[in-house]
Design a protein around this motif. Structure first.
Motif, PDB file in Angstrom:
ATOM      1  N   THR A  42       0.818  -1.208   0.000  1.00  0.00           N
ATOM      2  CA  THR A  42       0.000   0.000   0.000  1.00  0.00           C
ATOM      3  C   THR A  42       0.853   1.260   0.000  1.00  0.00           C
ATOM      4  O   THR A  42       1.951   1.298   0.543  1.00  0.00           O
ATOM      5  N   THR A  52      -3.786   3.649  -2.061  1.00  0.00           N
ATOM      6  CA  THR A  52      -3.905   2.686  -3.143  1.00  0.00           C
ATOM      7  C   THR A  52      -3.110   1.446  -2.755  1.00  0.00           C
ATOM      8  O   THR A  52      -2.294   1.496  -1.834  1.00  0.00           O
ATOM      9  N   LEU A  54      -2.354  -3.147  -3.607  1.00  0.00           N
ATOM     10  CA  LEU A  54      -2.587  -4.395  -4.304  1.00  0.00           C
ATOM     11  C   LEU A  54      -2.288  -5.549  -3.358  1.00  0.00           C
ATOM     12  O   LEU A  54      -1.592  -5.372  -2.362  1.00  0.00           O
ATOM     13  N   VAL A  73       4.947  -8.499  -8.580  1.00  0.00           N
ATOM     14  CA  VAL A  73       3.692  -7.910  -9.037  1.00  0.00           C
ATOM     15  C   VAL A  73       3.532  -8.217 -10.521  1.00  0.00           C
ATOM     16  O   VAL A  73       4.531  -8.348 -11.242  1.00  0.00           O
ATOM     17  N   SER A  77       0.118  -4.742 -13.912  1.00  0.00           N
ATOM     18  CA  SER A  77      -0.545  -4.099 -12.767  1.00  0.00           C
ATOM     19  C   SER A  77      -0.677  -2.600 -12.993  1.00  0.00           C
ATOM     20  O   SER A  77       0.282  -1.924 -13.372  1.00  0.00           O
ATOM     21  N   SER A  79      -1.927  -0.833 -10.382  1.00  0.00           N
ATOM     22  CA  SER A  79      -1.777  -0.327  -9.013  1.00  0.00           C
ATOM     23  C   SER A  79      -0.314  -0.134  -8.626  1.00  0.00           C
ATOM     24  O   SER A  79       0.027   0.826  -7.934  1.00  0.00           O
ATOM     25  N   TRP A  80       0.561  -1.057  -9.037  1.00  0.00           N
ATOM     26  CA  TRP A  80       1.958  -0.960  -8.636  1.00  0.00           C
ATOM     27  C   TRP A  80       2.600   0.370  -9.054  1.00  0.00           C
ATOM     28  O   TRP A  80       3.298   0.986  -8.251  1.00  0.00           O
ATOM     29  N   LEU A 105      -8.473  -5.655  -2.303  1.00  0.00           N
ATOM     30  CA  LEU A 105      -7.265  -5.064  -2.878  1.00  0.00           C
ATOM     31  C   LEU A 105      -6.790  -5.801  -4.127  1.00  0.00           C
ATOM     32  O   LEU A 105      -5.997  -5.265  -4.899  1.00  0.00           O
ATOM     33  N   ALA A 106      -7.279  -7.018  -4.343  1.00  0.00           N
ATOM     34  CA  ALA A 106      -6.906  -7.775  -5.538  1.00  0.00           C
ATOM     35  C   ALA A 106      -7.733  -7.365  -6.758  1.00  0.00           C
ATOM     36  O   ALA A 106      -7.400  -7.751  -7.877  1.00  0.00           O
ATOM     37  N   ARG A 108      -9.402  -4.717  -9.599  1.00  0.00           N
ATOM     38  CA  ARG A 108      -8.960  -3.531 -10.332  1.00  0.00           C
ATOM     39  C   ARG A 108      -9.854  -2.360  -9.955  1.00  0.00           C
ATOM     40  O   ARG A 108     -11.003  -2.536  -9.596  1.00  0.00           O
ATOM     41  N   LYS A 112     -10.255   0.959  -4.100  1.00  0.00           N
ATOM     42  CA  LYS A 112      -9.886  -0.261  -3.380  1.00  0.00           C
ATOM     43  C   LYS A 112      -9.947  -0.108  -1.869  1.00  0.00           C
ATOM     44  O   LYS A 112     -10.136  -1.080  -1.165  1.00  0.00           O
TER      45      LYS A 112
END
Length: 184
Positions: A42, A52, A54, A73, A77, A79-80, A105-106, A108, A112
């Motif tokens: 996070t 944010t 993942l 990751v 991704s 989010s990364w 969190l998994a 999209r 999240k």
């Protein structure tokens, strides 16, 4: 067959030149037999100033000196890159009651963190309430590896509790430890 032929045959096998292609579904099934913990990585997205993150189950310690950890990751991704841009981020080791957090969190999307309670780490990264442990870190190196990126991170702050971990095994979530045994 001479010893030279045997050595050449061994070298071909070692190089993988005559191995059949692996079935990705079989690979996933077999690797799913390795039980792992689950982490939530996070950060605060500098573009939106919102949390944010993942979920990942590929996490490991790398080195005590210097203090390094790693996680993987997906190369696609979305989010990364937002977590990376935060500078410092938190790796939250999820507790056995946090399967819903992991699932949320998994997914999209940008919302999240809706309904997820958190507090800031020393550098401001989101520490998820009731996680088993957390590690505040910053990027040390990234390595492209197939359809994933291996992220090596330098540890800056950390904390652990006595909660039981969330475990991922053969496609399902579970737990081990004191709270798991108490519920049996």
């Amino acid at each position: 067959m001479t010893s030279i032929d045997i050595d050449r045959e061994t070298a071909r096998h070692a190089a993988g030149t005559d191995l059949p292609e692996l079935d990705p579904a079989l690979l996933r099934t077999v690797l799913g037999h390795f039980a792992t913990g689950v982490v939530a990585i996070t950060g605060i997205d500098p573009q939106t100033a919102a949390p944010t993150g993942l979920a990942a189950n590929s996490f490991t310690s790398v080195s005590l000196d210097p203090p390094l950890i790693a996680f993987c990751v997906g190369a696609t991704s979305t989010s990364w890159p937002r977590v990376r841009a935060a500078g410092r981020y938190a790796v939250n080791i999820l507790s056995d009651a946090q399967e819903p957090v992991c699932r949320q969190l998994a997914t999209r999307g940008v919302e999240k963190f809706q309904g997820i309670e958190w507090r800031p780490s020393p550098a401001g990264a989101p520490i998820i309430a009731d996680c088993l442990a957390w590690i505040e870190a910053e990027l040390e190196a990234e390595h492209a590896a197939g359809d994933h990126t291996i992220v090596v991170s330098r540890v800056r702050h950390l904390y652990a509790s006595d909660l039981a971990p969330l475990i991922f095994f053969r496609g399902s979530y579970g737990s081990v430890g004191p709270s798991a045994e108490a519920s049996r």
